[in-house]
Scaffold this active site. Structure first.
Site, PDB file in Angstrom:
ATOM      1  CB  ALA A   1      -0.924  -0.020   1.217  1.00 54.29           C
TER       2      ALA A   1
ATOM      3  CG  ASN B   1       1.687  -6.318   7.113  1.00 57.17           C
ATOM      4  OD1 ASN B   1       2.417  -7.206   7.531  1.00 57.17           O
ATOM      5  ND2 ASN B   1       0.413  -6.217   7.456  1.00 57.17           N
TER       6      ASN B   1
ATOM      7  CG  HIS C   1       0.463   4.179   3.987  1.00 55.58           C
ATOM      8  ND1 HIS C   1       0.399   3.714   5.279  1.00 55.58           N
ATOM      9  CD2 HIS C   1      -0.448   3.452   3.292  1.00 55.58           C
ATOM     10  CE1 HIS C   1      -0.500   2.743   5.358  1.00 55.58           C
ATOM     11  NE2 HIS C   1      -1.036   2.577   4.158  1.00 55.58           N
TER      12      HIS C   1
END
Ligand SMILES: NC(=O)C1=CN([C@@H]2O[C@H](COP(=O)(O)OP(=O)(O)OC[C@H]3O[C@@H](n4cnc5c(N)ncnc54)[C@H](OP(=O)(O)O)[C@@H]3O)[C@@H](O)[C@H]2O)C=CC1
Ligand SMILES: O=C([O-])CC(=O)C(=O)O
Length: 270
Positions: A123, A191, A221
Site C-alpha cells: 500500500a 506491514n 501513508h
C-alpha cells in the site's frame, strides 16, 4: 505456465484470484485455501477457472507458485511449506519478516531451491527510490500512517492501552517508535513499514508514526527518507478495500502487478 496457489482469500486474496481468473495475470489459478473453507469454496465457485480448494500441503503440491495473503502468523507455515517444496512465494503479511530467524530460514530455503521470495510494494509508494538510495548511505527513514478509526480498530496496541478509538475526534498520533515494535502492535495495519524496513535501513532504525484520523476516509501513508542521495518524500491516499477497511485497494493491485511481473519477461522499475 505458472500455476498459482493462494493462501488466504480475504480482501487481497480475492482480488488476486479474480485478476488471475480474468487473465490480467497470465497464469493458471490452480488452488486456493482459507481457514474458512466453506467461504473459500463458495468463492471458488464464482470464478470461471474453478480453482480447487485445498489445505496448505496439497495446495503446495498442486501449484508452482504460492501466494500468502492470510496473516503474519501464517507466513512461517506457508513460507516453509512452499519454499521447502521448491515453490517461489509472494508474501503480503510482510511484518512477519521482522523475525530475523524466520527471514534467514526462508532466505536459505529459497537459495537452496533456486526459488524467490517476492514482497510487493503493497500500500505504499516509493520503495523503488528507497531501494536505490540504500545502495549508498541512508541516514533516516520515517513512515507516517494515518487511518480512519475503522482502519485501526482492534489493533493490539489500541486494545492493550485501552484507547477508546471512538472518543478520538481529531487527528491523534497514538504511536511513534521503531518498525520492529510497530509491526507487532499493529500487525494488520503497518506491514508497509516492514517492506520499507527491508529495503531501507532495517526494522530498528525505521521510525513509524501511527495516526488515528477520524477526519479522513482514506488510508494515508507518507514516507520520508534522507541520505547521501538527497531526500525523498512520498504521499499516497489509498481507497480502503470494500471488504476490509484496514487494507488499501492499492495493496491488492500491487500484488497483482508483482505477479504480472513474475509471469512476464519484461521487468520494469528498480
Ligand atoms: N503488504 C502490504 O502493504 C499489506 C499487507 N496486508 C496484509 O496482507 C494480509 C492479507 O490482507 P487482507 O486480505 O486484507 O486480510 P483479510 O483479513 O481480509 O483476509 C485474510 C484471510 O486469510 C485467512 N487466514 C488467516 N490466517 C490463515 C491461515 N493460517 N490459513 C488460511 N487462511 C488464513 C483469514 O481468516 P480469518 O478472517 O479467520 O482470520 C481471512 O479470511 C494481512 O496479513 C494484512 O495485514 C494488508 C494490507 C497491505
Ligand atoms: O493497506 C494499508 O493501507 C496498509 C496496511 O494495512 C498494512 O500495511 O498492513
Amino acid at each position: 505456465m505458472f500455476r498459482i496457489g493462494i493462501v488466504g482469500t480475504g480482501a487481497i486474496g480475492k482480488e488476486i484470484a479474480r485478476a488471475i481468473d480474468s487473465g490480467i495475470v497470465p497464469a493458471k489459478l490452480e488452488a486456493i485455501w482459507d481457514r474458512d473453507e466453506e467461504e473459500a469454496k463458495s468463492f471458488a465457485a464464482t470464478l470461471k477457472s474453478k480453482p480447487k480448494v485445498l489445505p496448505l500441503k496439497e495446495l503446495v503440491e498442486e501449484s508452482n507458485f504460492v501466494v500468502e495473503a492470510a496473516s503474519q502468523a501464517a507466513v512461517k507455515e506457508v513460507g516453509i511449506a512452499a519454499l521447502g517444496a521448491g515453490r517461489s512465494v509472494m508474501i503480503m503479511s510482510v511484518g512477519a519478516l521482522a523475525d530475523k530467524e524466520l527471514l534467514e530460514r526462508l532466505r536459505s530455503l529459497a537459495k537452496n531451491c533456486h526459488c524467490s521470495i517476492y514482497v510487493p510494494s503493497g500500500a505504499v509508494c516509493g520503495l523503488d527510490g528507497v531501494k536505490s538510495a540504500s545502495i549508498a548511505r541512508i541516514d533516516t527513514v520515517t513512515i507516517t500512517t494515518r487511518k480512519p478509526r475503522e482502519g485501526l480498530r482492534g489493533a493490539p496496541f489500541i486494545v492493550k492501552n485501552n484507547i477508546d478509538i471512538d472518543k478520538i475526534t481529531e487527528p491523534t498520533t497514538i504511536y511513534t517508535g521503531p518498525a520492529s515494535v510497530a509491526i507487532k502492535e499493529f500487525p494488520a495495519n503497518v506491514n508497509v513499514a516492514a517492506s520499507l524496513s527491508l529495503v531501507g535501513i532495517g526494522f530498528d532504525r525505521t521510525i513509524v508514526n501511527v495516526v488515528v484520523d477520524p477526519t479522513i476516509k482514506r488510508n494515508i501513508h507518507e514516507i520520508e527518507v534522507k541520505g547521501e542521495f538527497g531526500e525523498l518524500k512520498t504521499h499516497v491516499e489509498n481507497v480502503p478495500s470494500g471488504f476490509n477497511p484496514k487494507t488499501s485497494y492499492l495493496a491488492a493491485l500491487s500484488a497483482i502487478a508483482t505477479l504480472k511481473q513474475v509471469c512476464e519477461p519484461l521487468k520494469i522499475g528498480t
